[in-house]
Design a protein around this motif. Structure first.
Motif, PDB file in Angstrom:
ATOM      1  N   LEU A   7       0.828  -1.202   0.000  1.00 24.47           N
ATOM      2  CA  LEU A   7       0.000   0.000   0.000  1.00 24.47           C
ATOM      3  C   LEU A   7       0.861   1.249   0.000  1.00 24.47           C
ATOM      4  CD1 LEU A   7      -2.673   1.344   0.012  1.00 24.47           C
ATOM      5  CD2 LEU A   7      -2.874   0.960   2.459  1.00 24.47           C
ATOM      6  N   THR A   8       1.953   1.202   0.740  1.00 28.04           N
ATOM      7  CA  THR A   8       2.859   2.343   0.768  1.00 28.04           C
ATOM      8  C   THR A   8       3.408   2.634  -0.622  1.00 28.04           C
ATOM      9  OG1 THR A   8       3.488   1.878   3.034  1.00 28.04           O
ATOM     10  CG2 THR A   8       4.978   3.246   1.765  1.00 28.04           C
ATOM     11  N   LEU A   9       3.840   1.569  -1.300  1.00 27.49           N
ATOM     12  CA  LEU A   9       4.367   1.745  -2.648  1.00 27.49           C
ATOM     13  C   LEU A   9       3.281   2.256  -3.590  1.00 27.49           C
ATOM     14  CD1 LEU A   9       6.580  -1.461  -2.970  1.00 27.49           C
ATOM     15  CD2 LEU A   9       7.364   0.903  -2.704  1.00 27.49           C
ATOM     16  N   GLY A  10       2.050   1.738  -3.408  1.00 26.76           N
ATOM     17  CA  GLY A  10       0.955   2.185  -4.255  1.00 26.76           C
ATOM     18  C   GLY A  10       0.659   3.656  -4.062  1.00 26.76           C
ATOM     19  N   LEU A  11       0.638   4.107  -2.804  1.00 27.49           N
ATOM     20  CA  LEU A  11       0.400   5.515  -2.528  1.00 27.49           C
ATOM     21  C   LEU A  11       1.544   6.375  -3.040  1.00 27.49           C
ATOM     22  CD1 LEU A  11      -1.108   5.369   1.053  1.00 27.49           C
ATOM     23  CD2 LEU A  11      -2.244   6.177  -1.006  1.00 27.49           C
ATOM     24  N   ALA A  12       2.778   5.894  -2.868  1.00 30.17           N
ATOM     25  CA  ALA A  12       3.924   6.650  -3.348  1.00 30.17           C
ATOM     26  C   ALA A  12       3.864   6.820  -4.850  1.00 30.17           C
ATOM     27  CB  ALA A  12       5.222   5.943  -2.960  1.00 30.17           C
ATOM     28  N   SER A  13       3.438   5.759  -5.547  1.00 26.42           N
ATOM     29  CA  SER A  13       3.304   5.838  -7.002  1.00 26.42           C
ATOM     30  C   SER A  13       2.250   6.849  -7.396  1.00 26.42           C
ATOM     31  CB  SER A  13       2.939   4.455  -7.553  1.00 26.42           C
ATOM     32  OG  SER A  13       2.688   4.520  -8.935  1.00 26.42           O
ATOM     33  N   ALA A  14       1.125   6.832  -6.645  1.00 32.54           N
ATOM     34  CA  ALA A  14       0.043   7.773  -6.948  1.00 32.54           C
ATOM     35  C   ALA A  14       0.492   9.205  -6.721  1.00 32.54           C
ATOM     36  CB  ALA A  14      -1.176   7.456  -6.084  1.00 32.54           C
ATOM     37  N   VAL A  15       1.219   9.418  -5.631  1.00 38.05           N
ATOM     38  CA  VAL A  15       1.686  10.763  -5.327  1.00 38.05           C
ATOM     39  C   VAL A  15       2.687  11.228  -6.373  1.00 38.05           C
ATOM     40  CG1 VAL A  15       2.947  12.164  -3.664  1.00 38.05           C
ATOM     41  CG2 VAL A  15       1.257  10.527  -2.870  1.00 38.05           C
ATOM     42  N   SER A  16       3.582  10.325  -6.814  1.00 38.66           N
ATOM     43  CA  SER A  16       4.564  10.689  -7.833  1.00 38.66           C
ATOM     44  C   SER A  16       3.890  11.087  -9.132  1.00 38.66           C
ATOM     45  CB  SER A  16       5.510   9.506  -8.088  1.00 38.66           C
ATOM     46  OG  SER A  16       6.240   9.212  -6.924  1.00 38.66           O
ATOM     47  N   ALA A  17       2.728  10.482  -9.394  1.00 38.28           N
ATOM     48  CA  ALA A  17       2.019  10.783 -10.633  1.00 38.28           C
ATOM     49  C   ALA A  17       1.367  12.155 -10.602  1.00 38.28           C
ATOM     50  CB  ALA A  17       0.944   9.722 -10.888  1.00 38.28           C
ATOM     51  N   SER A  18       1.470  12.863  -9.466  1.00 38.25           N
ATOM     52  CA  SER A  18       0.788  14.142  -9.331  1.00 38.25           C
ATOM     53  C   SER A  18       1.672  15.319  -9.709  1.00 38.25           C
ATOM     54  CB  SER A  18       0.292  14.310  -7.894  1.00 38.25           C
ATOM     55  OG  SER A  18       1.385  14.376  -7.007  1.00 38.25           O
ATOM     56  N   ASP A 131      -8.560  12.436   5.433  1.00 35.36           N
ATOM     57  CA  ASP A 131      -7.578  13.040   6.320  1.00 35.36           C
ATOM     58  C   ASP A 131      -6.912  14.213   5.600  1.00 35.36           C
ATOM     59  OD1 ASP A 131      -8.142  11.057   8.116  1.00 35.36           O
ATOM     60  OD2 ASP A 131      -6.114  10.261   8.249  1.00 35.36           O
ATOM     61  N   VAL A 132      -6.686  15.292   6.300  1.00 34.50           N
ATOM     62  CA  VAL A 132      -5.943  16.425   5.740  1.00 34.50           C
ATOM     63  C   VAL A 132      -4.468  16.197   6.027  1.00 34.50           C
ATOM     64  CG1 VAL A 132      -5.556  18.910   5.833  1.00 34.50           C
ATOM     65  CG2 VAL A 132      -7.891  17.992   5.956  1.00 34.50           C
ATOM     66  N   MET A 133      -3.674  16.168   4.970  1.00 29.80           N
ATOM     67  CA  MET A 133      -2.258  15.840   5.101  1.00 29.80           C
ATOM     68  C   MET A 133      -1.420  16.863   4.338  1.00 29.80           C
ATOM     69  SD  MET A 133      -2.838  11.718   4.702  1.00 29.80           S
ATOM     70  CE  MET A 133      -1.136  11.254   5.016  1.00 29.80           C
ATOM     71  N   SER A 134      -0.119  16.740   4.456  1.00 29.21           N
ATOM     72  CA  SER A 134       0.794  17.719   3.863  1.00 29.21           C
ATOM     73  C   SER A 134       0.570  17.880   2.366  1.00 29.21           C
ATOM     74  CB  SER A 134       2.248  17.298   4.119  1.00 29.21           C
ATOM     75  OG  SER A 134       3.141  18.171   3.463  1.00 29.21           O
ATOM     76  N   GLU A 135       0.676  19.114   1.887  1.00 27.15           N
ATOM     77  CA  GLU A 135       0.586  19.370   0.451  1.00 27.15           C
ATOM     78  C   GLU A 135       1.830  18.884  -0.280  1.00 27.15           C
ATOM     79  OE1 GLU A 135      -0.278  23.438  -0.305  1.00 27.15           O
ATOM     80  OE2 GLU A 135      -2.090  23.457   0.945  1.00 27.15           O
ATOM     81  N   ASP A 136       2.939  18.805   0.428  1.00 27.63           N
ATOM     82  CA  ASP A 136       4.186  18.332  -0.166  1.00 27.63           C
ATOM     83  C   ASP A 136       4.102  16.822  -0.404  1.00 27.63           C
ATOM     84  OD1 ASP A 136       7.236  18.784  -0.661  1.00 27.63           O
ATOM     85  OD2 ASP A 136       7.128  17.069   0.714  1.00 27.63           O
ATOM     86  N   ARG A 137       4.458  16.389  -1.619  1.00 25.87           N
ATOM     87  CA  ARG A 137       4.288  14.991  -1.972  1.00 25.87           C
ATOM     88  C   ARG A 137       5.135  14.064  -1.102  1.00 25.87           C
ATOM     89  NH1 ARG A 137       4.823  17.208  -7.068  1.00 25.87           N
ATOM     90  NH2 ARG A 137       6.793  16.137  -7.498  1.00 25.87           N
ATOM     91  N   ALA A 138       6.385  14.422  -0.879  1.00 24.11           N
ATOM     92  CA  ALA A 138       7.267  13.571  -0.076  1.00 24.11           C
ATOM     93  C   ALA A 138       6.780  13.473   1.372  1.00 24.11           C
ATOM     94  CB  ALA A 138       8.692  14.096  -0.130  1.00 24.11           C
ATOM     95  N   ALA A 139       6.352  14.615   1.918  1.00 22.42           N
ATOM     96  CA  ALA A 139       5.854  14.613   3.292  1.00 22.42           C
ATOM     97  C   ALA A 139       4.559  13.813   3.398  1.00 22.42           C
ATOM     98  CB  ALA A 139       5.643  16.051   3.769  1.00 22.42           C
ATOM     99  N   PHE A 140       3.716  13.935   2.378  1.00 17.25           N
ATOM    100  CA  PHE A 140       2.475  13.163   2.351  1.00 17.25           C
ATOM    101  C   PHE A 140       2.778  11.672   2.351  1.00 17.25           C
ATOM    102  CE2 PHE A 140      -0.496  10.909  -0.586  1.00 17.25           C
ATOM    103  CZ  PHE A 140      -1.568  10.808   0.287  1.00 17.25           C
ATOM    104  N   ALA A 141       3.728  11.251   1.526  1.00 12.11           N
ATOM    105  CA  ALA A 141       4.087   9.831   1.460  1.00 12.11           C
ATOM    106  C   ALA A 141       4.585   9.330   2.810  1.00 12.11           C
ATOM    107  CB  ALA A 141       5.136   9.606   0.380  1.00 12.11           C
ATOM    108  N   ALA A 142       5.387  10.143   3.492  1.00 16.62           N
ATOM    109  CA  ALA A 142       5.910   9.750   4.800  1.00 16.62           C
ATOM    110  C   ALA A 142       4.773   9.634   5.819  1.00 16.62           C
ATOM    111  CB  ALA A 142       6.952  10.761   5.272  1.00 16.62           C
TER     112      ALA A 142
END
Length: 319
Positions: A7-18, A131-142
């Motif tokens: 799931l982490t990898l899936g979310l990271a992939s989704a975030v990278s696509a943004s 959930d409201v999370m960081s706008e920064d992609r890397a921070a969101f992934a973490a």
């Protein structure tokens, strides 16, 4: 831990696509889409709560055909209406998944609603709060990694007999928004040509989990039937639960066979009707995506299930 990593990898992939994401993107309506049985009309998004204001900008992202959105603070309900003369009177609220941190709004929302409306089912895409999370992609992934890890640990310790302490604030909000959407559709049933006694909710992953929360919760809102696609449950299923259609791919690394079997067993143990479809292949998050896998047929199976339960009336014919 394997499911957490996936799931982490899936979310990271989704975030990278943004990389080409746009903030605060809105979906213009009304619009029309051609279907095999006529024209499906898409209505304007309807706020679930008239006095609610955004506390942060939504972030829309994703590749073409896989639009996603996160940081949703103002939930909406978007109608997808069947072509005139084809409506069956049944209605389905569609709740996309995304781990309560984002919504797979297209593959598990809009595409599903269009397919339902093309079959004569009045559909509604629920863009529920996340959930409201960081706008920064890397921070969101973490942040996502931390919350998913906490969820997995909590699930391992969960006996499903005591209140589940979810690390996702959005989980309770999703349940609340589903209840509000259900009440809204029934209140406006005449406007949309819907039978208020044939209103169900179809959810994917987190959207499906929120449905089980709604069924076992205290909101008082009860769907007439439910569809649970690669989800699980966090609370005991009560007597009198609505009929359930349950679908899962056996190779789903997040939920898989055990989650599907447990959900089916919990439903039937509560004396509620349930039908389980366990597909050999499909993975997690297949939605309406065609992959050449056996799970590609889940939507047709869902429609047959609705028909077998008498939820699809014959369309009225003009004299």
């Amino acid at each position: 831990m394997a499911s957490t990593l996936f799931l982490t990898l899936g979310l990271a992939s989704a975030v990278s696509a943004s990389a080409a994401a746009t903030e605060g993107a809105s979906r213009s309506a009304p619009a029309q889409a051609a279907s095999a049985q006529g024209v499906v009309t898409t209505g304007a998004p309807i706020p679930l709560y008239g006095d609610m204001r955004a506390t942060t900008a939504e972030i829309a992202f994703g590749a073409p055909g896989d639009a996603q959105v996160r940081n949703v603070t103002v939930p909406t309900l978007t109608p997808y209406l069947p072509a005139p003369g084809t409506a069956t009177g049944a209605a389905v609220i569609v709740a996309p998944g995304g781990g309560f941190m984002l919504l797979a709004i297209e593959n598990e929302g809009e595409a599903v609603a269009r397919a339902l409306a093309a079959r004569g089912v009045t559909a509604f895409v629920l863009k529920y709060r996340t959930d409201v999370m960081s706008e920064d992609r890397a921070a969101f992934a973490a942040e996502a990694v931390a919350r998913i890890t906490a969820y997995v640990r909590a699930k391992k310790a969960d006996d499903r007999q005591t209140p589940f302490q979810s690390p996702f604030k959005g989980q309770a909000l999703a349940e609340e928004d589903q209840a509000q959407a259900l009440n809204l559709v029934r209140e406006r049933a005449d406007q949309w040509g819907v039978d208020p006694n044939r209103v169900g909710i179809l959810g994917f992953s987190a959207g499906a989990i929120a449905i089980t929360d709604l069924v076992s919760g205290s909101t008082g809102a009860r769907p007439d039937f439910v569809g649970l696609v690669y989800g699980n449950y966090d609370r005991p299923i009560p007597t009198g639960a609505p009929p359930a259609f349950i679908a899962m791919a056996a190779d789903d690394p997040l939920q898989g066979v055990r989650s599907a079997q447990d959900t089916y067993a919990a439903w039937t143990a509560a004396g509620a009707p349930a039908e389980l479809h366990l597909y050999e292949r499909g993975g997690h998050g297949f939605g309406m995506r065609q992959q050449g896998a056996s799970s590609d047929g889940w939507f047709d199976a869902f429609m047959r299930w609705m028909g077998s339960r008498g939820l699809l009336a014959e369309p009225a014919t003009a004299e």
